[in-house]
Design a protein around this motif. Structure first.
Motif, PDB file in Angstrom:
ATOM      1  N   THR A 231      70.108 -62.191  -4.315  1.00  0.00           N
ATOM      2  CA  THR A 231      71.589 -61.957  -4.579  1.00  0.00           C
ATOM      3  C   THR A 231      71.819 -60.892  -5.663  1.00  0.00           C
ATOM      4  OG1 THR A 231      72.177 -63.144  -6.721  1.00  0.00           O
ATOM      5  CG2 THR A 231      72.033 -64.816  -4.963  1.00  0.00           C
ATOM      6  N   GLY A 232      70.668 -60.442  -6.580  1.00  0.00           N
ATOM      7  CA  GLY A 232      71.237 -59.245  -7.114  1.00  0.00           C
ATOM      8  C   GLY A 232      71.248 -59.641  -8.719  1.00  0.00           C
ATOM      9  N   LEU A 233      72.435 -58.738  -8.758  1.00  0.00           N
ATOM     10  CA  LEU A 233      73.265 -59.092 -10.377  1.00  0.00           C
ATOM     11  C   LEU A 233      73.538 -60.140 -10.778  1.00  0.00           C
ATOM     12  CD1 LEU A 233      73.249 -56.807 -12.694  1.00  0.00           C
ATOM     13  CD2 LEU A 233      75.862 -56.817 -12.027  1.00  0.00           C
ATOM     14  N   ILE A 252      76.303 -49.347 -12.655  1.00  0.00           N
ATOM     15  CA  ILE A 252      76.044 -48.227 -11.707  1.00  0.00           C
ATOM     16  C   ILE A 252      74.810 -49.558 -11.282  1.00  0.00           C
ATOM     17  CG2 ILE A 252      74.794 -46.594 -10.954  1.00  0.00           C
ATOM     18  CD1 ILE A 252      74.831 -45.705 -13.792  1.00  0.00           C
ATOM     19  N   VAL A 253      75.370 -49.848  -9.923  1.00  0.00           N
ATOM     20  CA  VAL A 253      74.470 -50.947  -9.237  1.00  0.00           C
ATOM     21  C   VAL A 253      74.480 -50.518  -7.543  1.00  0.00           C
ATOM     22  CG1 VAL A 253      75.614 -53.224  -7.766  1.00  0.00           C
ATOM     23  CG2 VAL A 253      76.003 -52.773 -10.131  1.00  0.00           C
ATOM     24  N   ILE A 254      73.442 -51.340  -7.247  1.00  0.00           N
ATOM     25  CA  ILE A 254      72.806 -50.903  -5.448  1.00  0.00           C
ATOM     26  C   ILE A 254      73.216 -52.258  -4.806  1.00  0.00           C
ATOM     27  CG2 ILE A 254      70.751 -50.133  -4.387  1.00  0.00           C
ATOM     28  CD1 ILE A 254      69.974 -48.498  -7.054  1.00  0.00           C
ATOM     29  N   PRO A 255      74.193 -52.467  -4.483  1.00  0.00           N
ATOM     30  CA  PRO A 255      75.095 -54.217  -4.077  1.00  0.00           C
ATOM     31  C   PRO A 255      73.742 -54.295  -2.776  1.00  0.00           C
ATOM     32  CG  PRO A 255      76.059 -52.378  -3.216  1.00  0.00           C
ATOM     33  CD  PRO A 255      75.939 -51.744  -3.712  1.00  0.00           C
ATOM     34  N   ASN A 256      73.164 -53.080  -1.857  1.00  0.00           N
ATOM     35  CA  ASN A 256      72.674 -53.728  -0.790  1.00  0.00           C
ATOM     36  C   ASN A 256      71.573 -52.678  -0.364  1.00  0.00           C
ATOM     37  OD1 ASN A 256      75.158 -54.316   0.438  1.00  0.00           O
ATOM     38  ND2 ASN A 256      76.194 -52.989   1.405  1.00  0.00           N
ATOM     39  N   LEU A 257      70.577 -53.774  -0.758  1.00  0.00           N
ATOM     40  CA  LEU A 257      69.325 -53.469  -0.376  1.00  0.00           C
ATOM     41  C   LEU A 257      68.897 -52.214  -1.938  1.00  0.00           C
ATOM     42  CD1 LEU A 257      68.106 -52.429   2.727  1.00  0.00           C
ATOM     43  CD2 LEU A 257      67.599 -54.003   1.742  1.00  0.00           C
ATOM     44  N   GLN A 258      69.362 -53.299  -2.923  1.00  0.00           N
ATOM     45  CA  GLN A 258      68.602 -52.876  -4.159  1.00  0.00           C
ATOM     46  C   GLN A 258      67.384 -52.150  -4.400  1.00  0.00           C
ATOM     47  OE1 GLN A 258      66.349 -53.756  -7.061  1.00  0.00           O
ATOM     48  NE2 GLN A 258      67.909 -53.615  -8.585  1.00  0.00           N
ATOM     49  N   MET A 265      73.955 -58.714  -2.278  1.00  0.00           N
ATOM     50  CA  MET A 265      74.731 -58.726  -2.862  1.00  0.00           C
ATOM     51  C   MET A 265      75.477 -59.885  -2.128  1.00  0.00           C
ATOM     52  SD  MET A 265      77.250 -57.447  -6.115  1.00  0.00           S
ATOM     53  CE  MET A 265      75.560 -57.013  -6.998  1.00  0.00           C
ATOM     54  N   PRO A 266      75.507 -61.225  -1.736  1.00  0.00           N
ATOM     55  CA  PRO A 266      76.761 -62.374  -1.422  1.00  0.00           C
ATOM     56  C   PRO A 266      77.762 -61.193  -1.699  1.00  0.00           C
ATOM     57  CG  PRO A 266      75.052 -63.484  -2.510  1.00  0.00           C
ATOM     58  CD  PRO A 266      75.294 -61.963  -2.739  1.00  0.00           C
ATOM     59  N   ASP A 267      78.942 -61.517  -0.658  1.00  0.00           N
ATOM     60  CA  ASP A 267      80.189 -60.909  -0.419  1.00  0.00           C
ATOM     61  C   ASP A 267      81.450 -61.599  -1.911  1.00  0.00           C
ATOM     62  OD1 ASP A 267      79.730 -58.976   1.348  1.00  0.00           O
ATOM     63  OD2 ASP A 267      81.108 -60.796   3.252  1.00  0.00           O
ATOM     64  N   ALA A 268      81.064 -62.843  -1.830  1.00  0.00           N
ATOM     65  CA  ALA A 268      81.641 -63.287  -2.886  1.00  0.00           C
ATOM     66  C   ALA A 268      81.160 -62.597  -4.212  1.00  0.00           C
ATOM     67  CB  ALA A 268      81.254 -64.615  -2.514  1.00  0.00           C
ATOM     68  N   ASN A 269      79.649 -62.858  -3.935  1.00  0.00           N
ATOM     69  CA  ASN A 269      79.975 -61.810  -5.949  1.00  0.00           C
ATOM     70  C   ASN A 269      80.418 -60.466  -5.876  1.00  0.00           C
ATOM     71  OD1 ASN A 269      78.262 -63.921  -5.963  1.00  0.00           O
ATOM     72  ND2 ASN A 269      76.135 -63.276  -6.488  1.00  0.00           N
TER      73      ASN A 269
END
Length: 476
Positions: A231-233, A252-258, A265-269
């Motif tokens: 789920t990423g971060l 700094i975040v890469i939410p999609n395909l980190q 990252m799920p939408d709720a996150n």
């Protein structure tokens, strides 16, 4: 009342069937269409069920054949990274030297097979089309190379980028987009616009080593926030850091395909992350470089989609999806636009115009979407082939991520192995990999490696992976 999402209920139903032996390894899972009919669910729910099973490591997609049950413990995925206490930012020094050592060693070696690259093989990109578009542009305007482009970039390209962003429910104003020399310059501009030397910036851990170099070059102090391949971060860990005594200026975040985890990252996150940063006055810098490589027809949402306070700076690039040689990226900095535009003018002036015209000509046609669909399907096959080979050749105890798109695999070796020693031994036989040490300033990833899957699988690649397996087994 059952509050578990319907797709997860169905995924658990099939997991129970696999555990009980009702569905056996090698058997075909009901097709998407049949699943929709059997369970009276929508297409998106059926697709989510398959993604959940793939994420659990029990399902594999075979091109033009369907989804099949795979042995779940043949190649276990790494366990999620647990929450970690805040790191001592004063210890964050010297990552540039460590990365430089790795890069210089690679440059000195004779590379026969490069698994360190995050790019696709050149033959997978539409180079001929882009070349033809360049020639047409030069014929149409013979004075093109004699004119300097605007600081913000070509207007037609900026409008196209804003229109394409709508598919991921992201609203970008074309006049507030700045074309950059890849995402690297975009992130540089974002950081320079909102921070001063000595400020603290949070990043995912592990994270792309190039980002760590940027942060060090700007004299910024860094907090590494644990992230998982699922789920990423880790939002709980982040919240603890944001509530601490030290203000965090930006994240700094890469939410999609980190990069390197390949997590989504799920939408709720995503929604919670945007809200959390806004509440703590922490600027959120989003890197969406890999978004177009996700294995879905419908683009995933961006962090910018959830932004209600103009606190998200959106950065992206075409380097991985279309043409690395063109170095085209962009930034939508919202309320920091004027400062970013001036910084861009000061730092590098406007980007080269010819490539912008060639790309915009291609992106305005239906051929662009067809190209992306083909590329995603090709990469799905290549990742599966590489993952299978790693399971076959690497030592028992090796695990690998199963990203839903992109060109990267994050491989965990048995703890007795050193990724840096592995890197140097592989270089001796002409094989380049990315050691986990350079993706963090801690030593938590010293037994991980990043493996690129951007090239079509071939006997040469298979032989190289066999060689890597032999090197690891010889190390004990």
């Amino acid at each position: 009342m059952n509050t578990t999402p319907l797709y997860r209920q169905l995924a658990n139903h099939y997991l129970d069937a696999i555990r009980s032996g009702t569905l056996k390894t090698g058997e075909r899972l009901p097709s998407i269409r049949l699943m929709m009919e059997k369970h009276a669910v929508s297409l998106s729910t059926a697709v989510q069920v398959c993604r959940e099973l793939e994420d659990c490591g029990v399902l594999e997609a075979r091109p033009r054949s369907g989804n099949y049950i795979r042995q779940p413990d043949t190649l276990p995925r790494p366990a999620p990274v647990a929450s970690a206490p805040a790191l001592d930012t004063s210890a964050y020094v010297g990552i540039h030297q460590q990365v430089s050592t790795v890069l210089k060693a690679s440059q000195r070696a004779t590379i026969k097979v490069n698994f360190a690259s995050a790019y696709c093989a050149p033959e997978l990109y539409p180079l001929k089309t882009l070349q033809d578009n360049m020639i047409k542009s030069l014929r149409y305007d013979t004075s093109l190379l004699g004119a300097a482009g605007s600081t913000c970039g070509n207007s037609a390209l900026r409008h196209l980028l804003a229109r394409r962003a709508l598919a991921s429910k992201t609203h970008l104003a074309p006049e507030r987009i700045v074309i950059t020399n890849g995402a690297t310059e975009a992130i540089n501009l974002a950081l320079r616009a909102v921070t001063r030397p000595g400020d603290t910036v949070a990043v995912e851990s592990p994270t792309f080593y190039g980002l760590l170099q940027i942060l060090e070059s700007l004299s910024l102090r860094v907090l590494e926030v644990p992230a998982s391949a699922h789920t990423g971060l880790n939002l709980s860990a982040l919240e603890g850091l944001l509530q601490g005594p030290e203000p965090v200026k930006a994240l700094i975040v890469i939410p999609n395909l980190q990069n390197p985890l390949g997590s989504i990252m799920p939408d709720a996150n995503k929604a919670r992350l945007v809200k959390l940063c806004a509440e703590h006055n922490t600027v959120l810098i989003e890197d969406d470089t890999y978004g177009d490589l996700v294995d879905t027809e419908q683009p995933l949402s961006t962090l910018k989609h959830w932004d209600r306070t103009d606190n998200v700076i959106y950065c992206a690039s075409l380097n991985k999806t279309l043409a690395p040689g063109m170095r085209l990226g962009w930034i939508s900095a919202g309320k920091w636009h004027d400062r970013v535009e001036m910084l861009k003018h000061t730092q590098s002036r406007g980007c080269e115009l010819l490539s912008q015209l060639a790309v915009s000509e291609f992106m305005r046609t239906p051929s662009y979407e067809r190209y992306l669909r083909r590329l995603r399907k090709t990469l799905t096959v290549q990742r599966a082939q590489m993952s299978t080979a790693i399971a076959r050749y690497f030592p028992i105890g090796t695990s690998v991520t199963h990203p839903q798109g992109g060109t990267l695999l994050w491989v965990e070796l048995p703890r007795r192995h050193s990724s840096m020693a592995f890197f140097h031994e592989a270089l001796k036989v002409g094989i380049q990999i990315s050691p986990g040490d350079i993706f963090s300033n801690t030593e938590r990833f010293d037994h991980f490696v990043r493996i690129g899957c951007g090239a079509p699988y071939s006997p040469r690649i298979d032989e190289a992976l066999q060689t890597l397996g032999r090197i690891l087994k010889a190390q004990g």
